[in-house]
Every structure is written in structure tokens, then in C-alpha cells.
Design a protein around this motif. Sequence first.
Motif, PDB file in Angstrom:
ATOM      1  N   GLY A 143      -9.666  -6.854 -20.919  1.00 20.60           N
ATOM      2  CA  GLY A 143     -10.369  -5.879 -20.093  1.00 20.60           C
ATOM      3  C   GLY A 143     -10.297  -6.203 -18.619  1.00 20.60           C
ATOM      4  N   ALA A 144      -9.394  -7.093 -18.220  1.00 20.39           N
ATOM      5  CA  ALA A 144      -9.286  -7.517 -16.824  1.00 20.39           C
ATOM      6  C   ALA A 144      -8.768  -6.390 -15.943  1.00 20.39           C
ATOM      7  N   ASP A 145      -9.052  -6.516 -14.643  1.00 25.12           N
ATOM      8  CA  ASP A 145      -8.510  -5.598 -13.650  1.00 25.12           C
ATOM      9  C   ASP A 145      -7.168  -6.065 -13.118  1.00 25.12           C
ATOM     10  N   ASN A 146      -6.914  -7.357 -13.183  1.00 22.10           N
ATOM     11  CA  ASN A 146      -5.663  -7.924 -12.695  1.00 22.10           C
ATOM     12  C   ASN A 146      -5.331  -9.137 -13.541  1.00 22.10           C
ATOM     13  N   VAL A 147      -4.079  -9.230 -13.963  1.00 21.87           N
ATOM     14  CA  VAL A 147      -3.621 -10.410 -14.699  1.00 21.87           C
ATOM     15  C   VAL A 147      -2.358 -10.933 -14.022  1.00 21.87           C
ATOM     16  N   GLY A 148      -2.203 -12.241 -14.053  1.00 21.96           N
ATOM     17  CA  GLY A 148      -1.019 -12.864 -13.475  1.00 21.96           C
ATOM     18  C   GLY A 148      -0.878 -14.266 -14.019  1.00 21.96           C
ATOM     19  N   GLY A 149       0.242 -14.891 -13.686  1.00 22.73           N
ATOM     20  CA  GLY A 149       0.521 -16.179 -14.295  1.00 22.73           C
ATOM     21  C   GLY A 149       0.917 -17.260 -13.331  1.00 22.73           C
ATOM     22  N   ASN A 156       0.822  -1.210   0.000  1.00 22.49           N
ATOM     23  CA  ASN A 156       0.000   0.000   0.000  1.00 22.49           C
ATOM     24  C   ASN A 156       0.855   1.258   0.000  1.00 22.49           C
ATOM     25  N   ALA A 157       1.942   1.250   0.761  1.00 20.30           N
ATOM     26  CA  ALA A 157       2.830   2.417   0.788  1.00 20.30           C
ATOM     27  C   ALA A 157       3.468   2.647  -0.578  1.00 20.30           C
ATOM     28  N   ALA A 158       3.891   1.572  -1.224  1.00 28.09           N
ATOM     29  CA  ALA A 158       4.510   1.709  -2.542  1.00 28.09           C
ATOM     30  C   ALA A 158       3.503   2.155  -3.586  1.00 28.09           C
ATOM     31  N   ILE A 159       2.292   1.623  -3.527  1.00 30.50           N
ATOM     32  CA  ILE A 159       1.244   2.028  -4.479  1.00 30.50           C
ATOM     33  C   ILE A 159       0.919   3.512  -4.305  1.00 30.50           C
ATOM     34  N   ALA A 160       0.836   3.960  -3.058  1.00 33.39           N
ATOM     35  CA  ALA A 160       0.532   5.371  -2.797  1.00 33.39           C
ATOM     36  C   ALA A 160       1.608   6.300  -3.354  1.00 33.39           C
ATOM     37  N   ALA A 161       2.854   5.823  -3.369  1.00 34.21           N
ATOM     38  CA  ALA A 161       3.961   6.653  -3.870  1.00 34.21           C
ATOM     39  C   ALA A 161       4.149   6.524  -5.375  1.00 34.21           C
ATOM     40  N   SER A 162       3.442   5.590  -6.002  1.00 32.93           N
ATOM     41  CA  SER A 162       3.609   5.374  -7.445  1.00 32.93           C
ATOM     42  C   SER A 162       2.761   6.359  -8.234  1.00 32.93           C
ATOM     43  N   ARG A 163       3.053   6.453  -9.543  1.00 31.54           N
ATOM     44  CA  ARG A 163       2.409   7.499 -10.345  1.00 31.54           C
ATOM     45  C   ARG A 163       1.594   6.985 -11.520  1.00 31.54           C
ATOM     46  N   ASN A 164       1.730   5.735 -11.889  1.00 40.59           N
ATOM     47  CA  ASN A 164       1.191   5.281 -13.164  1.00 40.59           C
ATOM     48  C   ASN A 164      -0.120   4.509 -13.018  1.00 40.59           C
ATOM     49  N   TYR A 208      -0.804 -15.388  -9.325  1.00 42.00           N
ATOM     50  CA  TYR A 208       0.448 -15.110  -8.625  1.00 42.00           C
ATOM     51  C   TYR A 208       0.898 -13.675  -8.903  1.00 42.00           C
ATOM     52  N   LEU A 209       1.310 -12.981  -7.850  1.00 43.52           N
ATOM     53  CA  LEU A 209       1.737 -11.581  -7.923  1.00 43.52           C
ATOM     54  C   LEU A 209       0.606 -10.714  -8.480  1.00 43.52           C
ATOM     55  N   GLY A 210       0.645 -10.346  -9.758  1.00 44.49           N
ATOM     56  CA  GLY A 210      -0.436  -9.571 -10.354  1.00 44.49           C
ATOM     57  C   GLY A 210       0.025  -8.260 -10.954  1.00 44.49           C
ATOM     58  N   VAL A 211      -0.597  -7.912 -12.088  1.00 43.34           N
ATOM     59  CA  VAL A 211      -0.420  -6.606 -12.723  1.00 43.34           C
ATOM     60  C   VAL A 211      -1.814  -6.001 -12.815  1.00 43.34           C
ATOM     61  N   PHE A 212      -2.012  -4.873 -12.139  1.00 48.02           N
ATOM     62  CA  PHE A 212      -3.332  -4.315 -11.880  1.00 48.02           C
ATOM     63  C   PHE A 212      -3.565  -2.997 -12.617  1.00 48.02           C
ATOM     64  N   ARG A 213      -4.826  -2.716 -12.860  1.00 49.87           N
ATOM     65  CA  ARG A 213      -5.236  -1.351 -13.189  1.00 49.87           C
ATOM     66  C   ARG A 213      -5.364  -0.581 -11.885  1.00 49.87           C
ATOM     67  N   ARG A 214      -4.812   0.636 -11.842  1.00 51.20           N
ATOM     68  CA  ARG A 214      -4.857   1.420 -10.613  1.00 51.20           C
ATOM     69  C   ARG A 214      -6.295   1.642 -10.151  1.00 51.20           C
ATOM     70  N   GLU A 215      -7.218   1.881 -11.105  1.00 55.83           N
ATOM     71  CA  GLU A 215      -8.595   2.152 -10.686  1.00 55.83           C
ATOM     72  C   GLU A 215      -9.213   0.976  -9.942  1.00 55.83           C
TER      73      GLU A 215
END
Length: 344
Positions: free
Chosen positions: A133-139, A97-105, A181-188
Motif C-alpha cells: 500500500g506504499a506511495d513510493n517503492v524503490g531499491g 515535473n514536465a515528464a510527469i505532466a505529459a504522462s498518462r498512467n 533510490y529513483l522510485g516508482v510512485f502512485r500518481r495520486e
Amino acid sequence: MSDAMKQFPDSPSPAPSSETRVWPPISVVIPVLNEERHLREAVSQVLSQKYAGPIEVVLAIGPSKDRTQEVADAIAAEDPRVTVVPNPTGRTPNALNAAIAASRNGIIARVDGHAMLPEDYLRVAVETLEETGADNVGGVMAAEGVTPFEQAVARAMTSKIGVGGARFHTGGTAGPADTVYLGVFRREALERVGGYDEHFQRAQDWEMNHRIRGTGGLVWFQPRMRVSYRPRPNLKALAKQYFHYGRWRRVVARTHEGTINMRYLAPPTAVVAMLAGLAVSPFFWPGLLVPGGYVAAILAGSAVTGSGLPPAALVRLPFVYATMHISWGWGFLTSPASLGKPGS
């Protein structure tokens, strides 16, 4: 103007190639604790991804006992794409959460310090987000061992006997999933559900993906996103890992009704049955058939799933299976009702 364009003046332009398209910027967030030895390599691996868009890395540093903080600060001083933020609690969800809050993209990739990403990991993730159109993808959490014990654990972690049918362990076809596993998310999507629940020291990924799906979001499994993972090095560490997995999976079950099924209940049921069988065996010898049957099943399962393992790894496989099952089941059974609540 070409003859083709004169003939079809309103025809659409061809889709941009991967070389000419504009790739969106990605923020990679990494929770870090006691990673002095591996941190520089982990960051380098992210920044050297074959991804044509901008990448930033945000490191959330916990109170480490080694020189992790100094190494992180040095990396950030050398490369403006790297940012360091504090994580005083040392807990993974707080760090994320701290890292997400400091991120920009607008796209956020969660990466762990020991994860070994394939070089096209981020590119495949972005392509999959756009296609589905997923909100999170991972492998796939591709366990790979070096020592005989690690090789046995790796085989167990990719077997349905060891971890059930979760595709992020065993592989499978691309498609919707409960978790990845892990995950690549849309910020929204992260903002919609309020990020990671910081009460969950473990199982925070499964729990948040449950909330994403509960708000109508799509979690997508992409087997091309295959991440190498190094298993625990000995039985004690493996037992501790799976004990806590079981403990926190019960917290998820208490928090979100209807999220438990027979796959999760099998280990605690087996533990109860074996304890009962051992308890009555001094007075009723057939009680030994229950633990004896479990041992026979584990030996047979190891023979089936251990094909191709070196002999030194194969002989360890039954002990690995038993450790994973019994530790997970005992953790589930002994999970205190206060665990996961504020102040716990």
C-alpha cells in the motif's frame, strides 16, 4: 461443474497467476541531458522489461550540447510508446515535473539515463506497491565500478564508513524508509504533494519523499529492486558530486526542521575539527592529533572494508573516503542561505 465446486459453491475463485492477471499501465519518466551515446540503450532497456502491462516512456530533454534531441526525436518517431517533451531549464526536478505532466498512467517510475535496471524491476515494483500500500517503492543503488578508481568508489558507496547507514546504498531488509533510490510512485501521491520542488537542484528525491511521508504516505525499501550505477570516474568529479550533495542536504535541513541527525553532521564536524587542529598546531603541536587521527581511522577503515578489492583499487580507497567526507562536509558548511530559494 466439478464436484469441488458443487460442494463449495460460494468458495472464492483462485487468485490470478502472474500470467493471467491484468497488470496496470506504467509511465516511465526520464530526465535527459547530453545523453546522445546512451539514450537509445536506456530507452530500449525500459521497453524490454519483463512486464506484461502497457509501458510508456516520457523523455524530458534539456538543452544538450550533443545530438541528444535528434536521437530522442528519432526514437519517438520509431516507437509510439515514447514521447518527448522539452525541459528548457536543464534541471532535473523541472524535467521530472514536465515528464510527469505529459504522462498518462496511474503508476509513474522515475528512471535516470545511466540507470541499468534488472529485467523484472517494474514487475517487482508493482507487486510491492500492491502488497504494501506504499506511495513510493524503490531499491538499491548498486554502485559497480570497472576501473580501479570506480571500484574503490563503488566499495565506498556501499559501506557505512562512506555513506552511513542508508539502506538504498548499503542494502538491508525490506521495510519503511526515509527515502529510496529513483522510485516508482502512485500518481495520486505525487499530485498530493505537488510533485518535485523545482528549487532543489539536488536532494530533490529525499525532499519529496519527506513531504510524502509528512502527508501520511509510506515510502518502502525493496532490496529486490537493485539498480546498477556507474560511479564518477575520477577524484575531481567525485569531489564535485559530494560537495553539491552536502550543499543541498543543508538546504533540506533549513527547509524542513528536524531532518538532520548526527550521521549528516559527522562530515562537517570532522572538517571543522581538522581545520582547527591544523590552525593551532604551529603553537600547540597536539592539534595535529585531530587530522592525524582522521587519517589513521580512514586507513584502518579502508583495510577493513577493502577486502577482496584488487590492489590498484585498494590503494585508492582511503583517498576516495577522504574525498567523499571532506567534500560533503565542506559543501554543507559553505551552503549559502539563499540556495534553494526562489530566484537562486
